[in-house]
Design a protein around this motif. Sequence first.
Motif, PDB file in Angstrom:
ATOM      1  N   ASP A   1      45.845  46.133 -20.418  1.00 14.29           N
ATOM      2  CA  ASP A   1      45.890  44.682 -20.420  1.00 14.29           C
ATOM      3  C   ASP A   1      44.459  44.227 -20.074  1.00 14.29           C
ATOM      4  O   ASP A   1      43.658  45.027 -19.587  1.00 14.29           O
ATOM      5  CB  ASP A   1      46.899  44.233 -19.352  1.00 14.29           C
ATOM      6  CG  ASP A   1      46.788  42.757 -19.042  1.00 14.29           C
ATOM      7  OD1 ASP A   1      46.770  41.958 -19.999  1.00 14.29           O
ATOM      8  OD2 ASP A   1      46.708  42.395 -17.851  1.00 14.29           O
TER       9      ASP A   1
ATOM     10  N   THR B   1      43.539  43.117 -15.102  1.00 12.85           N
ATOM     11  CA  THR B   1      43.580  44.578 -15.197  1.00 12.85           C
ATOM     12  C   THR B   1      42.160  45.102 -15.397  1.00 12.85           C
ATOM     13  O   THR B   1      41.562  45.649 -14.477  1.00 12.85           O
ATOM     14  CB  THR B   1      44.517  45.021 -16.334  1.00 12.85           C
ATOM     15  OG1 THR B   1      45.824  44.508 -16.072  1.00 12.85           O
ATOM     16  CG2 THR B   1      44.591  46.541 -16.432  1.00 12.85           C
TER      17      THR B   1
ATOM     18  N   ASP C   1      53.619  42.342 -19.157  1.00 17.67           N
ATOM     19  CA  ASP C   1      53.432  43.789 -19.188  1.00 17.67           C
ATOM     20  C   ASP C   1      54.727  44.552 -18.923  1.00 17.67           C
ATOM     21  O   ASP C   1      54.830  45.738 -19.222  1.00 17.67           O
ATOM     22  CB  ASP C   1      52.352  44.194 -18.188  1.00 17.67           C
ATOM     23  CG  ASP C   1      51.039  43.491 -18.476  1.00 17.67           C
ATOM     24  OD1 ASP C   1      50.557  43.618 -19.620  1.00 17.67           O
ATOM     25  OD2 ASP C   1      50.524  42.774 -17.595  1.00 17.67           O
TER      26      ASP C   1
HETATM   27 MG    MG Z   1      47.112  40.424 -17.112  1.00 20.61          MG
END
Ligand code: MG
Length: 256
Positions: free
Chosen positions: A26, A30, A199
């Motif tokens: 990501d 991240t 996610d």
């Molecule tokens: Mg993110």
Amino acid sequence: MRNILSRDNREVLEQFAWSNVLLAFDYDGTLAPIVSSPARAAMRATTRALLERLTRFYPCIVISGRARRDVMKWVRGTGVLEVLGNHGVEPWQAQGLFLDAVSGWRPVLAKHLGHLKGVEIEDKRYSLAIHYRRSRQKKNARTAILRAVALLGEVRIIGGVQVINILPAGAPHKGMALERERIRLTCDTAVYIGDDETDEDVFTLDRPGRLLTIRVGAKRVSRAAYCIRDQRQIDEFLEAMLVIRRNRRGARGARA
Ligand SMILES: [Mg+2]
């Protein structure tokens, strides 16, 4: 949640690193720290340098909720093979059908949310993100947003940190995008690392031994198998992956 970088889990990491693996990341929260202005979401210089080295040893991709073009400008030159944008819609599923759906939502949302202070609609063409980070009455803002979104008919809603994402029903999610990309790049396994609700679409995929899921920051309700402590620890993770393959290459050379 178990930290993938702890010594106990070293074996798991090595097993994946030694397989024909795709590394997928990501972006915001991240690879890059969360910033108040999305226009300044660069990676730290150390992260970028590590990523540049990592892409020489592994196929690497980025899967983001942002528009693809937007993320491209941050990762260009790192050796990342592909950037999937809009939660996985771009580039392979970027259909006119989705564009039409999203353009139909704009006037409805503008009418119902346009007057709300601190609520911003980010138009990503294949999806919309309604931010309420700047609202002083976040609870009211959120309620108003959800009420307006309910008028749009069938949509996919993904929550996030002070944001509500809306995608056309039937649009792929990050999990589908990752699987598609893994097959396209002829990899057997994948490692995915992300920090947010979108996610979880990857974390919920059931691929024992084939998919290693890592969340940035431990969270009890997450479906990810492992975590790293926080966004800063991404450098340590990239470094660990790098060291494993670099050593392996060295070992091979020694044998030859
Ligand atoms: Mg993110």
